[in-house]
Design an enzyme around this catalytic site. Sequence first.
Site, short mmCIF file in Angstrom:
data_model
loop_
_atom_site.label_atom_id
_atom_site.label_comp_id
_atom_site.label_asym_id
_atom_site.label_seq_id
_atom_site.Cartn_x
_atom_site.Cartn_y
_atom_site.Cartn_z
N PRO A 31 0.97 -1.04 -0.04
CA PRO A 31 0.11 -0.06 -0.04
C PRO A 31 0.91 1.17 -0.06
CG PRO A 31 0.13 -0.98 2.00
CD PRO A 31 0.78 -1.91 1.27
N ASP A 89 6.06 2.36 2.02
CA ASP A 89 5.06 1.15 2.19
C ASP A 89 4.35 1.34 3.66
OD1 ASP A 89 3.90 -1.39 2.86
OD2 ASP A 89 5.65 -2.45 2.03
N HIS A 90 3.06 1.59 3.54
CA HIS A 90 2.30 1.96 4.82
C HIS A 90 2.02 0.91 5.66
CE1 HIS A 90 0.40 5.04 6.99
NE2 HIS A 90 -0.51 5.30 6.29
N ARG A 91 2.47 -0.29 5.26
CA ARG A 91 2.16 -1.52 6.08
C ARG A 91 3.59 -1.35 7.38
NH1 ARG A 91 2.87 -6.30 2.14
NH2 ARG A 91 4.75 -5.01 1.63
N VAL A 103 5.73 1.64 7.47
CA VAL A 103 5.92 2.99 7.54
C VAL A 103 4.85 3.98 7.71
CG1 VAL A 103 7.08 5.20 6.68
CG2 VAL A 103 8.20 2.86 6.38
#
Length: 483
Positions: free
Chosen positions: A277, A453-455, A457
């Site tokens: 994501p 990467d929003h998983r 960060v």
Amino acid sequence: MTTMTQASVREFKMPDVGEGLTEAEILKWYVQPGDTVTDGQVVCEVETAKAAVELPIPYDGVVRDLHFPEGTTVDVGTPIIAVDVTGGSAPAEAPAPGEAPAPAEAPAPVQAPAPAPVAREAEEKKPEGRQPVLVGYGVAASSTRRRPRKGVAIPAQEPATAAVQPELNGHGGAPAVQERPLAKPPVRKLAKDLGVDLTTVVPTGPGGIITREDVHAAAAPAQAPVAEPVTQAPAPVTPPAPVPVPAYDTARETRVPVKGVRKATAAAMVGSAFTAPHVTEFVTVDVTRTLKLVEELKQDKEMQGLRVSPLLLIAKALLVAIRRHPEINASWDEAAQEIVVKHYVNLGIAAATPRGLLVPNIKDAHAKTLPQLAESLGELVATAREGRTSPAAMQGGTVTITNVGVFGVDTGTPILNPGESAILAVGAIRLQPWVHKGKVKPRQVTTLALSFDHRLVDGELGSKVLADVAAILEQPKRLITWA
């Protein structure tokens, strides 16, 4: 004459020049059959999904064969070149000394062919002292062609051993003796099983031979008296229509096959975009002081001979920001459901080349001084432009920088390299009106974009990293105080 053994011919197979690659395209051959090669000599250049690589041959000898032409994509493990390691001139196919020639090459003794089943039947039924006629195969082997049959077929109840007399009818001799219908033994058995008299069957086979279809056609009226026999010609077989190929105007369109680096890049970007994501944040920053520092460094003795550019200081600023926030330098392990924080930085630099987008990385960039980083960056860019980047140089990256500003673009929303947590896009540096010390002045301004990467960060961490990079570029002295 000395010949070469098969063992003297070595097949060089397409190696896996990268990590887990399955195929490579042969770009150019540097040798031809008959050329002498030595151990370590480059014989061809191949393009994998990651880079163009020159392949050295691992032994001495004479090139016997190039198994594939240039432009062919070959699977890893497939032989691509044959080399005679003895240096002999005999072809690889020649048998070894002392070996018996291959059966196909040895003169075989002339033997009479084994009689076919129909021939055996005729031999068993022939009367003594007479030349047999092989039913369904013509006259004896000494004849070269079948003579026209003009006699009338004999009744079916006549003994099968009835002799076949020479056909003299119409040539002034005795009337021709009637012969039995021509049919192979399996067809005769079928007729017997179905109760069909072969003398009543109209033959359609070559040379007047009765076929199985003829027997079935003759048996149809007897088996189904209510159905009127209908003789129909077989329907013409229409070949399937070829699949239409979309036509296009070659003067207005060009079709480029997707392969090699472009194919791998496309697959990686699609996989990254739909797996990780993405979140992208932007910041516009005054880099006037950074550009002044670039000019000063060009005059520094320690930087003599090195390429000093704004990208060098941007790379150093990102490395400092990562040192302050090491959690950004990580990857997501889906199988183990773990976040893997890296204690090293392999800094990727996206490079546009004629072969497509390459992202080689500077190994252990976090441990390099500014001159060392400048040297590594210069080598990386030069190698990429020449198309000589090795697969190893593109493996193991952790964070990447892409400089879209060189194309006059303000910024973009970059897609992560697979396995990496962040990528920084650098826009064009332009002279713009900017509020500096309470006054509007012309300043050198650029826009940075950080995708992550929003998983692993979150917004806070991503924002802090981007803000640190911007702060260093606005006040380059922070490189000394924060490093």
